[in-house]
Design an enzyme around this catalytic site. Structure first.
Site, PDB file in Angstrom:
ATOM      1  N   LYS A 161       0.867  -1.169   0.000  1.00 50.21           N
ATOM      2  CA  LYS A 161       0.000   0.000   0.000  1.00 50.21           C
ATOM      3  C   LYS A 161       0.908   1.225   0.000  1.00 50.21           C
ATOM      4  O   LYS A 161       1.623   1.489   0.964  1.00 50.21           O
ATOM      5  CB  LYS A 161      -0.922  -0.018   1.228  1.00 50.21           C
ATOM      6  CG  LYS A 161      -2.009   1.070   1.212  1.00 50.21           C
ATOM      7  CD  LYS A 161      -1.486   2.338   1.812  1.00 50.21           C
ATOM      8  CE  LYS A 161      -2.530   3.443   1.809  1.00 50.21           C
ATOM      9  NZ  LYS A 161      -1.966   4.737   2.248  1.00 50.21           N
ATOM     10  N   GLY A 216       4.230   3.242  11.009  1.00 48.16           N
ATOM     11  CA  GLY A 216       3.501   4.498  11.017  1.00 48.16           C
ATOM     12  C   GLY A 216       3.051   4.884  12.409  1.00 48.16           C
ATOM     13  O   GLY A 216       3.677   4.513  13.405  1.00 48.16           O
ATOM     14  N   SER A 217       1.964   5.613  12.499  1.00 48.95           N
ATOM     15  CA  SER A 217       1.513   6.161  13.770  1.00 48.95           C
ATOM     16  C   SER A 217       0.849   5.106  14.639  1.00 48.95           C
ATOM     17  O   SER A 217       0.340   4.089  14.151  1.00 48.95           O
ATOM     18  CB  SER A 217       0.522   7.301  13.526  1.00 48.95           C
ATOM     19  OG  SER A 217      -0.705   6.791  13.035  1.00 48.95           O
ATOM     20  N   GLY A 220      -3.024   5.039  13.664  1.00 45.70           N
ATOM     21  CA  GLY A 220      -3.306   4.332  12.423  1.00 45.70           C
ATOM     22  C   GLY A 220      -2.993   2.855  12.518  1.00 45.70           C
ATOM     23  O   GLY A 220      -3.746   2.006  12.037  1.00 45.70           O
ATOM     24  N   GLY A 221      -1.861   2.519  13.162  1.00 42.68           N
ATOM     25  CA  GLY A 221      -1.488   1.124  13.311  1.00 42.68           C
ATOM     26  C   GLY A 221      -2.466   0.353  14.166  1.00 42.68           C
ATOM     27  O   GLY A 221      -2.795  -0.799  13.860  1.00 42.68           O
ATOM     28  N   GLU A 240       5.126  -1.434  13.461  1.00 49.55           N
ATOM     29  CA  GLU A 240       6.087  -0.609  14.186  1.00 49.55           C
ATOM     30  C   GLU A 240       5.430   0.754  14.329  1.00 49.55           C
ATOM     31  O   GLU A 240       5.156   1.431  13.342  1.00 49.55           O
ATOM     32  CB  GLU A 240       7.407  -0.512  13.422  1.00 49.55           C
ATOM     33  CG  GLU A 240       8.487   0.224  14.203  1.00 49.55           C
ATOM     34  CD  GLU A 240       9.128   1.339  13.428  1.00 49.55           C
ATOM     35  OE1 GLU A 240       8.888   2.526  13.772  1.00 49.55           O
ATOM     36  OE2 GLU A 240       9.858   1.039  12.471  1.00 49.55           O
ATOM     37  N   CYS A 277      12.156   7.093  13.579  1.00 53.10           N
ATOM     38  CA  CYS A 277      11.443   6.405  14.653  1.00 53.10           C
ATOM     39  C   CYS A 277      12.332   6.179  15.864  1.00 53.10           C
ATOM     40  O   CYS A 277      11.831   5.887  16.959  1.00 53.10           O
ATOM     41  CB  CYS A 277      10.893   5.074  14.153  1.00 53.10           C
ATOM     42  SG  CYS A 277      12.148   4.006  13.418  1.00 53.10           S
ATOM     43  N   GLU A 360       5.063  10.788  21.909  1.00 48.26           N
ATOM     44  CA  GLU A 360       5.997  10.996  20.809  1.00 48.26           C
ATOM     45  C   GLU A 360       5.727  12.323  20.116  1.00 48.26           C
ATOM     46  O   GLU A 360       4.589  12.653  19.787  1.00 48.26           O
ATOM     47  CB  GLU A 360       5.882   9.856  19.788  1.00 48.26           C
ATOM     48  CG  GLU A 360       6.864  10.006  18.628  1.00 48.26           C
ATOM     49  CD  GLU A 360       6.655   8.958  17.553  1.00 48.26           C
ATOM     50  OE1 GLU A 360       5.493   8.530  17.368  1.00 48.26           O
ATOM     51  OE2 GLU A 360       7.624   8.566  16.897  1.00 48.26           O
TER      52      GLU A 360
END
Length: 477
Positions: A161, A216-217, A220-221, A240, A277, A360
């Site tokens: 994606k 990603g965030s 969202g994850g 992650e 990250c 974060e």
């Protein structure tokens, strides 16, 4: 970790140029049997061909990446070399049999718990894998990044994606790599691209997808993780997510190496404008005033895009407004670049609000936490959850304080570092890139290094199977 999702994707670009999702997933499912039966030497050849093609296309790929990501040419060229190195490292290990996990127990009539049959255990590919590309590494964590390469090495077709932060680069990279894979004899279509947030979510739900890799965030994850778990047939989701990567500067470290520590922090905090990250987002220091005074000048480059820049500002402002937090230093950015900001608090404030060190801020900012004694650091970390890295900056050799801090951070982090800095994640056999939630959804695995292959395959034991019917790697030599 961040609840403002600074790494969330911006609005989808207009119209994707990929095939309809059903066509893509049907293609991945059709390629899966041949990919699963492929020999490690075949997969090594495919990955080498992809690496060669990407290197040859650098003159086309890097300018597109530069235009879409605002990252400098040297950084992008190095990242592309990292990406192709990763392909070749997996290829070398596959060809040498180093990634086989074969266990053989020959039949034994005298086995203490009773006669043991002949048992031979190997690993088989899961099937089609869905990979969500990341924004901050247009090559190394994108179309042909670590998730894709480790899945291909396992013998899995991959559907990527694309990240909307670099759509043109994603299409071009996919075209180059897919053509190289086909030319090397890989089953078609082994690598495909999809675009759009809704399309990505629909793919997670589709039964033809057998595992998901995501960078990603946290927000969202977690959403996609929940979709994967809610399927009638739940599948592995390797995410992650967010990480603040705490650093503990010990009293001995500050007494012996103040200039070295300050310079190392400045470089690590601002590397890539803080959009790593593994950026050191929380630093425990015995003297915050002295730490700030020792720092060299701080400056950052541009953010990846306006959406991420806005996320940085929102997350930073939110953290700065919390009780017990003040601004220790603000270095204004030039030419529209972001400010570099150091916030400041105390271990008492963290004990009152543990989320301070779990928030974060994706960009060039860190939170300094002043402590009076290392026991206060231990108390502040008592309710801390998970992180990708934990760093101890000590004296020349670990003293009792340094050893205690290493042991403490190992309870929370996937990688523990002594007198170096967490930015820079080398690709190697021993690398571990992951950690307890919310750094990762699967802390027993890594998304970087050759051990990442194990996310996309599962063990199968063959009992009493005649040699001609065994997979080649299980036959007696």
């Amino acid at each position: 970790m961040s609840t403002t999702a600074p790494r969330a994707t911006p609005a989808d670009p207009a119209p994707p140029t990929t095939e309809p999702l059903d066509t893509v997933l049907a293609g991945a499912a059709s390629a899966a049997p041949a990919a699963r039966r492929s020999r490690p030497a075949d997969r090594a050849r495919w990955l080498t061909a992809a690496a060669d093609a990407l290197d040859a296309a650098a003159g086309r790929l890097v300018p597109v990446a530069r235009r879409e990501s605002h990252l400098p040419e040297a950084r992008l060229s190095g990242e592309l070399r990292r990406t192709t190195f990763q392909c070749r490292l997996f290829a070398e290990r596959l060809a040498a049999g180093a990634l086989d996990d074969v266990r053989v127990d020959h039949a034994d009539a005298d086995w203490p718990m009773g006669a043991r049959p002949d048992l031979r255990r190997t690993m088989v590919a899961l099937g089609p894998v869905l990979v969500f590309a990341a924004s901050n590494f247009p090559f190394a964590f994108s179309v042909m990044g670590g998730d894709t390469v480790s899945a291909l090495a396992a013998g899995c077709p991959v559907v990527v994606k694309a990240h909307p932060g670099h759509p043109e680069l994603s299409r071009l990279t996919a075209a180059v790599a897919a053509d190289a894979l086909r030319s090397a004899g890989a089953p078609a279509p082994l690598l495909q691209l999809i675009e759009g947030e809704r399309t990505g979510a629909d793919a997670v739900r589709d039964r033809r997808i057998k595992a998901v890799g995501f960078t990603g965030s946290t927000r969202g994850g977690r959403h996609l993780f929940d979709l994967a778990a809610a399927r009638p047939d739940p599948i592995p989701f390797y995410g992650e997510l967010g990480s603040t990567n705490p650093v503990v500067v010990t009293p001995a470290g500050w007494a012996e190496r103040p200039a070295d520590i300050a310079a190392g922090f400045a470089a690590s905090c601002t590397l890539g404008s803080g959009q790593f990250c593994t950026q050191p987002g929380v630093v425990f220091v015995p003297d915050a005033d002295a730490f700030v005074a020792a720092l060299p000048s701080l400056a950052a480059g541009p953010m990846l895009n306006e959406h991420i820049g806005a996320g940085y500002t929102a997350a930073l402002d939110g953290l700065a407004a919390r009780d017990g937090v003040t601004v220790a230093l603000r270095a204004p950015g030039a030419d529209g670049h972001p400010d570099v900001v150091l916030l400041r608090t105390t271990t008492d404030a963290v004990r009152a609000d543990p989320s301070l060190i779990a928030t974060e801020v994706f960009g060039p900012a860190s939170l300094l936490v002043e402590y009076a004694a290392l026991a206060d650091v231990e108390a502040a970390l008592a309710d801390f959850e998970g992180t990708l890295t934990g760093t101890v900056q000590g004296g020349a050799d670990p003293d009792d304080d340094g050893r205690r801090m290493l042991e403490l951070l190992a309870e929370h982090a996937g990688r523990v570092i002594w007198n170096e800095w967490p930015t820079g994640v080398t690709v190697s056999d021993a690398q571990q890139h992951g950690g307890p939630w919310p750094a990762s959804t699967a802390p027993t695995t890594t998304s970087v290094g050759t051990a990442a292959i194990d996310r996309f395959r599962r063990p199968v034991a063959f009992q009493n199977v005649p040699a001609p019917a065994l997979p080649p790697e299980l036959r007696d030599r």
